[in-house]
Design a protein around this motif. Structure first.
Motif, PDB file in Angstrom:
ATOM      1  N   LEU A  94       0.864  -1.176   0.000  1.00  0.00           N
ATOM      2  CA  LEU A  94       0.000   0.000   0.000  1.00  0.00           C
ATOM      3  C   LEU A  94       0.906   1.234   0.000  1.00  0.00           C
ATOM      4  CD1 LEU A  94      -2.680  -1.046   2.658  1.00  0.00           C
ATOM      5  CD2 LEU A  94      -2.548  -1.616   0.218  1.00  0.00           C
ATOM      6  N   ASN A  95       0.681   2.093  -0.959  1.00  0.00           N
ATOM      7  CA  ASN A  95       1.565   3.235  -1.144  1.00  0.00           C
ATOM      8  C   ASN A  95       1.154   4.440  -0.308  1.00  0.00           C
ATOM      9  OD1 ASN A  95       3.348   2.094  -3.126  1.00  0.00           O
ATOM     10  ND2 ASN A  95       1.670   2.240  -4.592  1.00  0.00           N
ATOM     11  N   CYS A  96       2.173   5.154   0.168  1.00  0.00           N
ATOM     12  CA  CYS A  96       1.931   6.372   0.934  1.00  0.00           C
ATOM     13  C   CYS A  96       3.090   7.327   0.689  1.00  0.00           C
ATOM     14  CB  CYS A  96       1.815   6.063   2.426  1.00  0.00           C
ATOM     15  SG  CYS A  96       1.627   7.524   3.472  1.00  0.00           S
ATOM     16  N   THR A  97       2.789   8.503   0.194  1.00  0.00           N
ATOM     17  CA  THR A  97       3.800   9.539   0.017  1.00  0.00           C
ATOM     18  C   THR A  97       3.321  10.813   0.701  1.00  0.00           C
ATOM     19  OG1 THR A  97       2.845  10.186  -2.105  1.00  0.00           O
ATOM     20  CG2 THR A  97       4.669   8.607  -2.157  1.00  0.00           C
ATOM     21  N   TYR A  98       4.250  11.720   0.914  1.00  0.00           N
ATOM     22  CA  TYR A  98       3.876  12.907   1.671  1.00  0.00           C
ATOM     23  C   TYR A  98       4.624  14.132   1.181  1.00  0.00           C
ATOM     24  CZ  TYR A  98       8.296  12.111   4.102  1.00  0.00           C
ATOM     25  OH  TYR A  98       9.627  11.926   4.387  1.00  0.00           O
ATOM     26  N   SER A 107      10.248  10.672   0.178  1.00  0.00           N
ATOM     27  CA  SER A 107       9.017  11.103   0.876  1.00  0.00           C
ATOM     28  C   SER A 107       7.966   9.996   0.888  1.00  0.00           C
ATOM     29  CB  SER A 107       8.443  12.364   0.212  1.00  0.00           C
ATOM     30  OG  SER A 107       9.367  13.407   0.251  1.00  0.00           O
ATOM     31  N   SER A 108       8.370   8.829   1.350  1.00  0.00           N
ATOM     32  CA  SER A 108       7.438   7.703   1.303  1.00  0.00           C
ATOM     33  C   SER A 108       7.478   6.882   2.578  1.00  0.00           C
ATOM     34  CB  SER A 108       7.770   6.804   0.110  1.00  0.00           C
ATOM     35  OG  SER A 108       9.022   6.162   0.297  1.00  0.00           O
ATOM     36  N   PHE A 109       6.379   6.188   2.821  1.00  0.00           N
ATOM     37  CA  PHE A 109       6.269   5.273   3.967  1.00  0.00           C
ATOM     38  C   PHE A 109       5.288   4.173   3.570  1.00  0.00           C
ATOM     39  CE2 PHE A 109       7.192   4.053   8.136  1.00  0.00           C
ATOM     40  CZ  PHE A 109       6.067   3.887   8.929  1.00  0.00           C
ATOM     41  N   HIS A 110       5.680   3.383   2.574  1.00  0.00           N
ATOM     42  CA  HIS A 110       4.796   2.353   2.030  1.00  0.00           C
ATOM     43  C   HIS A 110       4.644   1.198   3.010  1.00  0.00           C
ATOM     44  CE1 HIS A 110       5.257   4.691  -1.502  1.00  0.00           C
ATOM     45  NE2 HIS A 110       6.445   4.215  -1.846  1.00  0.00           N
ATOM     46  N   LEU A 111       3.483   0.594   3.025  1.00  0.00           N
ATOM     47  CA  LEU A 111       3.180  -0.546   3.896  1.00  0.00           C
ATOM     48  C   LEU A 111       3.212  -1.826   3.069  1.00  0.00           C
ATOM     49  CD1 LEU A 111       2.206  -1.421   6.781  1.00  0.00           C
ATOM     50  CD2 LEU A 111      -0.122  -1.283   5.861  1.00  0.00           C
ATOM     51  N   LEU A 117      -9.614  -1.106   6.136  1.00  0.00           N
ATOM     52  CA  LEU A 117      -9.271   0.209   5.614  1.00  0.00           C
ATOM     53  C   LEU A 117      -7.972   0.651   6.280  1.00  0.00           C
ATOM     54  CD1 LEU A 117     -10.147   2.690   3.925  1.00  0.00           C
ATOM     55  CD2 LEU A 117     -11.553   3.403   5.862  1.00  0.00           C
ATOM     56  N   TYR A 118      -7.005   1.058   5.473  1.00  0.00           N
ATOM     57  CA  TYR A 118      -5.696   1.439   5.987  1.00  0.00           C
ATOM     58  C   TYR A 118      -5.434   2.921   5.713  1.00  0.00           C
ATOM     59  CZ  TYR A 118      -4.733  -3.527   6.500  1.00  0.00           C
ATOM     60  OH  TYR A 118      -4.788  -4.850   6.884  1.00  0.00           O
TER      61      TYR A 118
END
Lengths: 113, 116
Positions: A21-25, A72-76, A88-89
């Motif tokens: 699951l991707n997360c960037t900021y 700038s990422s924190f992928h799960l 839901l994440y």
């Protein structure tokens, strides 16, 4: 202000296969912490992982994430998805200016048999 | 530990009525947060208190919404003249308030508000 982006609103994966699951900021703050929250149906969000150390892998309940300030990422990620992972994440950012969390839009993960 | 308690769990109001939502933080936690959750917007910060003092209300709609924390054991979120667009799940969270970046917020089950 800060912003957090989760590019996929829905992710479907087959049981036993890996999931990411991707997360960037975006933030102007150098000192930050990141959280992954998981929310099961009709339950409260609960913290899954947290980290404030650049390039250090954090693990919990089979999931892992690494904060990469360079991208700038924190992928799960998880190597083998389970049916019980369907939920839901949310990823969330805490900067040094205050205690409020800035959340991404959320990704609904469905694990199918 | 009972966790964060929110009451009521569900509330239905008519347009123009007032709604008051209650939150009891985890005992010993000094920071209390309010968030709003909708399908379209996801989780949005509303306001937070530390040691009962309001610290940041930057997410609160300026009209009709207000929050208080009269004592360390409960906080209220009041919405006056409710509108259909106020329909959402309102989540309360508490934390130790340690000022550390990784101070974890623990969420309650939320109050589902429906404005008809």
């Amino acid at each position: 202000g800060d912003s957090v982006t989760q590019t996929e609103g829905l992710v479907t994966v087959t049981e036993g296969l890996p999931v990411k699951l991707n997360c960037t900021y975006q933030t102007t703050y150098l000192t930050i912490a990141f959280f992954w929250y998981v929310q099961y149906l009709n339950e409260a969000p609960q913290v899954l992982l947290k980290s404030s150390t650049d390039n250090k892998r954090t693990e919990h309940q089979g999931f892992h994430a690494t904060l990469h300030k360079s991208s700038s990422s924190f992928h799960l990620q998880k190597s083998s998805a389970q049916l019980s992972d369907s939920a839901l994440y949310y990823c969330a950012l805490n900067n040094n200016a205050g205690a409020k969390l800035t959340f991404g839009g959320g990704t609904r993960l469905t694990v199918r048999p | 530990n009972a966790g964060v308690i929110q009451t009521p769990r569900h509330k239905v109001t008519g347009k123009g009525q007032e709604a008051t939502l209650w939150c009891e933080p985890i005992s010993g936690h000094s920071a209390v947060f309010w968030y709003r959750q909708t399908i379209v917007q996801g989780l949005e910060f509303l306001t937070y208190f530390r040691n009962q003092a309001p610290i940041d209300d930057s997410g609160m709609p300026k009209e009709r919404f207000s929050a208080q924390m009269p004592n360390q054991s409960h906080s209220t979120l009041k919405i006056q003249s409710t509108q259909p667009q106020d329909s959402a799940v309102y989540l309360c969270a508490s934390s130790l308030g340690s000022w550390g970046l990784q101070d974890t917020q623990y969420f309650g089950p939320g109050t589902r508000l429906l404005v008809l």
